[in-house]
Design a protein around this motif. Structure first.
Motif, PDB file in Angstrom:
ATOM      1  N   ASP A 100     -10.907   1.758   6.320  1.00  0.00           N
ATOM      2  CA  ASP A 100      -9.885   1.340   5.363  1.00  0.00           C
ATOM      3  C   ASP A 100      -8.468   1.652   5.866  1.00  0.00           C
ATOM      4  O   ASP A 100      -7.669   2.311   5.197  1.00  0.00           O
ATOM      5  CB  ASP A 100     -10.117   1.985   3.993  1.00  0.00           C
ATOM      6  CG  ASP A 100      -9.225   1.382   2.913  1.00  0.00           C
ATOM      7  OD1 ASP A 100      -8.931   0.172   3.000  1.00  0.00           O
ATOM      8  OD2 ASP A 100      -8.810   2.128   2.003  1.00  0.00           O
ATOM      9  N   CYS A 136     -11.367  -0.836  11.435  1.00  0.00           N
ATOM     10  CA  CYS A 136     -10.347  -0.819  10.377  1.00  0.00           C
ATOM     11  C   CYS A 136     -10.976  -1.060   9.006  1.00  0.00           C
ATOM     12  O   CYS A 136     -10.606  -0.404   8.033  1.00  0.00           O
ATOM     13  CB  CYS A 136      -9.276  -1.858  10.653  1.00  0.00           C
ATOM     14  SG  CYS A 136      -8.227  -1.424  12.046  1.00  0.00           S
ATOM     15  N   GLU A 137     -11.917  -1.977   8.966  1.00  0.00           N
ATOM     16  CA  GLU A 137     -12.590  -2.248   7.701  1.00  0.00           C
ATOM     17  C   GLU A 137     -13.417  -1.039   7.258  1.00  0.00           C
ATOM     18  O   GLU A 137     -13.376  -0.646   6.088  1.00  0.00           O
ATOM     19  CB  GLU A 137     -13.508  -3.474   7.854  1.00  0.00           C
ATOM     20  CG  GLU A 137     -14.100  -3.942   6.553  1.00  0.00           C
ATOM     21  CD  GLU A 137     -14.935  -5.200   6.750  1.00  0.00           C
ATOM     22  OE1 GLU A 137     -16.068  -5.223   6.236  1.00  0.00           O
ATOM     23  OE2 GLU A 137     -14.450  -6.140   7.408  1.00  0.00           O
ATOM     24  N   ASP A 138     -14.129  -0.437   8.204  1.00  0.00           N
ATOM     25  CA  ASP A 138     -14.962   0.727   7.882  1.00  0.00           C
ATOM     26  C   ASP A 138     -14.121   1.919   7.420  1.00  0.00           C
ATOM     27  O   ASP A 138     -14.518   2.658   6.521  1.00  0.00           O
ATOM     28  CB  ASP A 138     -15.800   1.144   9.092  1.00  0.00           C
ATOM     29  CG  ASP A 138     -16.847   0.100   9.472  1.00  0.00           C
ATOM     30  OD1 ASP A 138     -17.130  -0.791   8.647  1.00  0.00           O
ATOM     31  OD2 ASP A 138     -17.366   0.179  10.611  1.00  0.00           O
ATOM     32  N   LEU A 174      -5.154  -0.288   8.279  1.00  0.00           N
ATOM     33  CA  LEU A 174      -4.639  -1.568   8.760  1.00  0.00           C
ATOM     34  C   LEU A 174      -4.816  -1.676  10.273  1.00  0.00           C
ATOM     35  O   LEU A 174      -4.633  -0.689  10.996  1.00  0.00           O
ATOM     36  CB  LEU A 174      -3.153  -1.706   8.417  1.00  0.00           C
ATOM     37  CG  LEU A 174      -2.795  -1.753   6.939  1.00  0.00           C
ATOM     38  CD1 LEU A 174      -1.286  -1.702   6.757  1.00  0.00           C
ATOM     39  CD2 LEU A 174      -3.369  -3.007   6.312  1.00  0.00           C
ATOM     40  N   PRO A 175      -5.132  -2.866  10.769  1.00  0.00           N
ATOM     41  CA  PRO A 175      -5.278  -3.051  12.216  1.00  0.00           C
ATOM     42  C   PRO A 175      -4.019  -2.668  12.991  1.00  0.00           C
ATOM     43  O   PRO A 175      -4.107  -2.079  14.071  1.00  0.00           O
ATOM     44  CB  PRO A 175      -5.583  -4.544  12.359  1.00  0.00           C
ATOM     45  CG  PRO A 175      -6.194  -4.928  11.061  1.00  0.00           C
ATOM     46  CD  PRO A 175      -5.514  -4.076  10.028  1.00  0.00           C
ATOM     47  N   SER A 201     -12.871   2.942  17.903  1.00  0.00           N
ATOM     48  CA  SER A 201     -12.452   1.557  18.169  1.00  0.00           C
ATOM     49  C   SER A 201     -12.790   1.154  19.599  1.00  0.00           C
ATOM     50  O   SER A 201     -13.153   0.005  19.848  1.00  0.00           O
ATOM     51  CB  SER A 201     -10.955   1.385  17.904  1.00  0.00           C
ATOM     52  OG  SER A 201     -10.179   2.009  18.896  1.00  0.00           O
ATOM     53  N   SER A 254     -14.498  -3.269  18.576  1.00  0.00           N
ATOM     54  CA  SER A 254     -13.957  -4.147  17.538  1.00  0.00           C
ATOM     55  C   SER A 254     -12.998  -3.367  16.648  1.00  0.00           C
ATOM     56  O   SER A 254     -13.428  -2.582  15.803  1.00  0.00           O
ATOM     57  CB  SER A 254     -15.090  -4.723  16.695  1.00  0.00           C
ATOM     58  OG  SER A 254     -14.571  -5.403  15.580  1.00  0.00           O
ATOM     59  N   ALA A 300     -11.108  -4.653  14.346  1.00  0.00           N
ATOM     60  CA  ALA A 300     -11.213  -5.170  12.982  1.00  0.00           C
ATOM     61  C   ALA A 300     -12.338  -4.480  12.206  1.00  0.00           C
ATOM     62  O   ALA A 300     -12.157  -4.101  11.045  1.00  0.00           O
ATOM     63  CB  ALA A 300     -11.449  -6.677  13.013  1.00  0.00           C
ATOM     64  N   GLN A 301     -13.479  -4.288  12.858  1.00  0.00           N
ATOM     65  CA  GLN A 301     -14.618  -3.648  12.187  1.00  0.00           C
ATOM     66  C   GLN A 301     -14.319  -2.185  11.867  1.00  0.00           C
ATOM     67  O   GLN A 301     -14.602  -1.707  10.772  1.00  0.00           O
ATOM     68  CB  GLN A 301     -15.876  -3.737  13.055  1.00  0.00           C
ATOM     69  CG  GLN A 301     -17.110  -3.165  12.392  1.00  0.00           C
ATOM     70  CD  GLN A 301     -17.481  -3.910  11.106  1.00  0.00           C
ATOM     71  OE1 GLN A 301     -17.502  -5.124  11.083  1.00  0.00           O
ATOM     72  NE2 GLN A 301     -17.735  -3.175  10.047  1.00  0.00           N
ATOM     73  N   ARG A 308       0.832  -1.200   0.000  1.00  0.00           N
ATOM     74  CA  ARG A 308       0.000   0.000   0.000  1.00  0.00           C
ATOM     75  C   ARG A 308       0.865   1.246   0.000  1.00  0.00           C
ATOM     76  O   ARG A 308       1.959   1.252   0.552  1.00  0.00           O
ATOM     77  CB  ARG A 308      -0.861   0.061   1.263  1.00  0.00           C
ATOM     78  CG  ARG A 308      -2.002  -0.880   1.281  1.00  0.00           C
ATOM     79  CD  ARG A 308      -2.827  -0.608   2.506  1.00  0.00           C
ATOM     80  NE  ARG A 308      -3.961  -1.503   2.561  1.00  0.00           N
ATOM     81  CZ  ARG A 308      -4.951  -1.361   3.394  1.00  0.00           C
ATOM     82  NH1 ARG A 308      -4.965  -0.382   4.256  1.00  0.00           N
ATOM     83  NH2 ARG A 308      -5.958  -2.204   3.387  1.00  0.00           N
TER      84      ARG A 308
END
Length: 104
Positions: free
Chosen positions: A34, A30-32, A36-37, A20, A25, A27-28, A3
């Motif tokens: 965009d 980070c996904e929302d 990295l965890p 967070s 969560s 992970a959630q 990236r």
């Protein structure tokens, strides 16, 4: 594929960390958002360590309030020492010129 490095604003980082904790969560979030965890975990750790002094910006050191106060006092001491040295030299110059003037 690697990236491209992204630069996030102070506000974004603070809101991502708060979100967070609110969602519970990483992970959630980070996904929302965009991201990295590992990045979000680093921001959480930094905010936990430095509090309001977190995320100072590129090239600025992270410091606690005590470290900032120490740096400020060191700078003030250095300035006072410089002023003292200048005054010592001035006294030496004026003392030498007084001796010349009274010796004539």
């Amino acid at each position: 594929m690697r990236r491209k490095a992204k630069h996030y604003t102070l506000e974004f980082k603070q809101k991502a960390v708060a979100l967070s904790y609110a969602k519970g969560s990483v992970a959630q979030v980070c996904e929302d958002l965009d991201i990295l965890p590992a990045v979000l975990y680093r921001w959480r750790k930094e905010q936990k360590s430095y509090g309001k002094n977190s995320f100072p910006g590129r090239g600025n050191p992270k410091m606690t309030d005590e470290q900032k106060e120490i740096a400020r006092l060191k700078k003030q001491l250095k300035e006072a020492e410089l002023e003292r040295d200048i005054l010592k030299k001035a006294i030496g110059i004026f003392s030498a010129s007084d001796k010349k003037n009274t010796g004539s």
